[in-house]
Design an enzyme around this catalytic site. Structure first.
Site, PDB file in Angstrom:
ATOM      1  N   HIS A 206      90.191 -77.019  54.014  1.00 19.26           N
ATOM      2  CA  HIS A 206      89.271 -76.554  55.061  1.00 19.26           C
ATOM      3  C   HIS A 206      88.061 -77.479  55.167  1.00 19.26           C
ATOM      4  O   HIS A 206      87.657 -77.873  56.263  1.00 19.26           O
ATOM      5  CB  HIS A 206      88.810 -75.120  54.765  1.00 19.26           C
ATOM      6  CG  HIS A 206      89.749 -74.073  55.258  1.00 19.26           C
ATOM      7  ND1 HIS A 206      91.106 -74.186  55.130  1.00 19.26           N
ATOM      8  CD2 HIS A 206      89.523 -72.883  55.883  1.00 19.26           C
ATOM      9  CE1 HIS A 206      91.689 -73.111  55.649  1.00 19.26           C
ATOM     10  NE2 HIS A 206      90.750 -72.312  56.123  1.00 19.26           N
ATOM     11  N   HIS A 290      86.753 -71.523  47.727  1.00 19.72           N
ATOM     12  CA  HIS A 290      86.903 -72.716  46.891  1.00 19.72           C
ATOM     13  C   HIS A 290      85.781 -72.866  45.867  1.00 19.72           C
ATOM     14  O   HIS A 290      84.708 -72.270  45.971  1.00 19.72           O
ATOM     15  CB  HIS A 290      86.980 -73.980  47.760  1.00 19.72           C
ATOM     16  CG  HIS A 290      88.281 -74.104  48.503  1.00 19.72           C
ATOM     17  ND1 HIS A 290      89.433 -74.555  47.908  1.00 19.72           N
ATOM     18  CD2 HIS A 290      88.598 -73.816  49.799  1.00 19.72           C
ATOM     19  CE1 HIS A 290      90.399 -74.559  48.808  1.00 19.72           C
ATOM     20  NE2 HIS A 290      89.930 -74.105  49.954  1.00 19.72           N
TER      21      HIS A 290
END
Length: 328
Positions: A206, A290
Site C-alpha cells: 500500500h 503494517h
C-alpha cells in the site's frame, strides 16, 4: 534594437542537448548537483516520510489504537477491534481506490497527458512520447514489484528470501500432497487456499503504491503549475560536454496569454485530486496498517523508481534523450 551576444571565452559555442530548446537552458555555476531535487521538489518529497511518521505517532498516542489488538498476520487490527472506519480493510476507499490504485493513477495521467498543451499539439510530439515513456517505466516497476517478475513479484520474492512462507506449507500432511512446483509461492495463492503468509519481511504494498502513483502525478504536472502559477523552477542538468546548466519550464509560444491557466483546468485538477486522496490513504495506512519497517521499505522501493525516472536523467544526457524531463 537587438542585443549582440558576447562570444564565449573559449571561442566555442555551448553545446545543448538535442532534446531541449535553447531558450529553456542557461549555463550556470554548479552550485548544486543535477542529481538532487530542487527546493520545491524536496518539500514535496519530504511529505511522504513526514506522513508515515505522523501516522505512526498518531497510532502510538491514540488511546483507541493502543487499546486495539494488532494482528501481525493480517498486518492490521482485527475488524471487530478496529479503532476507526479507515482501519477496516473493507472500507470503501481501500476497496475501490487503493486496491485498484494503479487504475486511478493511469486514468489521471492519461487525462493530463491528453489535454496538457505543454506536450504539443501533435499526438506524436517528442514531449508526449517521452512522457508516455516515463509512465511506462514507472508502471513496469510497479508490475515487477507487485504483480510479476519472471514469476512471483519482487514483494513475494523478498518475503520468501527473508524466511517467510505460506503457513499451509508448514503442515506436513498438507505438504505431502504438494510438489515443489505447486508450492504456494505468492501471497495471493497462499490466501486463496486459506493459508497465512508468515515468517518473512513483507514490504508494504500500500505504501509503495500510494507513494509511487501520487509522486508520478506530482512529477508530471508540477511543471505545468510552475508555468501557470509562477512557481520557481530551478532544475539543473548535465550537458553533453559535462557542463552544468539550469533548465526552466519551456513555454509554448503558440499559446495565447489568456490560456496560461489551461494546463490547470485541463488534466491537472483530476491528477491533483487523485494524488491528494492517495496522500490521505497513505496517512491512514501509516496510522492503522503494517509495521514501521514494512512502511519504510515500501517508501524506499517507491523512491528508487522515481529517482531513476525523474532525477537520474538530469545528470545522464543519454538517458535524458530517451525519457526527457517534464515541462521541457
Amino acid at each position: 534594437m537587438s542585443t549582440r551576444r558576447k562570444p564565449p571565452v573559449d571561442g566555442q559555442p555551448t553545446p545543448l542537448t538535442s532534446t531541449m530548446p535553447a531558450s529553456s537552458i542557461r549555463v550556470s555555476p554548479a552550485s548544486r548537483s543535477p542529481l538532487l531535487p530542487t527546493r520545491l521538489e524536496f518539500l514535496l518529497i519530504s511529505i511522504y516520510p513526514a506522513t508515515l511518521l505522523l501516522g505512526s505517532i498518531f497510532s502510538t498516542l491514540s488511546p483507541a489504537s493502543r487499546s486495539a489488538p494488532y494482528s501481525a498476520a493480517s498486518q492490521s487490527h482485527p475488524p471487530e477491534f478496529a479503532p476507526s472506519y479507515f482501519a477496516h480493510k473493507r472500507n470503501v476507499f481501500n476497496v475501490y481506490f487503493v486496491k485498484v490504485g494503479w487504475f486511478w493513477t493511469t486514468l489521471a495521467f492519461t487525462v493530463f497527458w491528453s489535454f496538457n498543451p505543454g506536450f504539443g499539439r501533435s499526438w506524436f510530439s517528442k514531449r508526449r512520447i517521452q512522457a508516455a515513456g516515463r509512465y511506462a517505466g514507472v508502471t513496469l516497476w510497479w508490475v515487477f514489484v507487485t504483480q510479476w517478475f519472471f514469476g512471483p513479484p519482487l514483494i513475494d520474492r523478498g518475503f520468501r528470501f527473508t524466511g517467510g512462507q505460506c503457513e499451509l506449507i508448514r503442515d506436513p500432511e498438507a505438504r505431502e500432497d504438494m510438489s515443489d512446483t505447486r508450492e504456494y509461492i505468492t501471497a495471493a495463492a497462499c490466501k486463496g487456499v486459506g493459508g497465512s503468509w508468515k515468517g518473512g519481511h513483507d514490504i508494504s504494498g500500500h505504501v509503495f503504491l500510494l507513494i509511487l502513483g501520487s509522486a508520478l502525478l506530482w512529477s508530471e504536472f508540477l511543471p505545468a503549475l510552475t508555468r501557470a502559477e509562477g512557481l520557481r523552477d530551478g532544475r539543473r542538468i548535465t550537458l553533453d560536454d559535462g557542463k552544468v546548466a539550469s533548465v526552466a519550464v519551456e513555454k509554448d509560444k503558440g499559446l495565447e496569454e489568456k490560456k496560461t491557466e489551461e494546463p490547470v483546468t485541463q488534466g491537472v485538477k483530476l491528477a491533483l485530486g487523485v494524488a491528494t486522496l492517495m496522500w490521505w490513504m497513505l496517512l491512514m495506512t501509516a496510522a492503522y496498517f503494517h509495521t514501521w519497517f514494512e512502511k519504510f521499505t515500501g517508501l524506499l522501493v517507491a523512491f528508487g523508481a522515481l529517482y531513476t525516472v525523474y532525477y537520474l536523467p538530469r545528470g545522464v544526457p543519454s538517458l535524458r534523450a530517451v525519457v526527457g524531463m517534464p515541462g521541457v
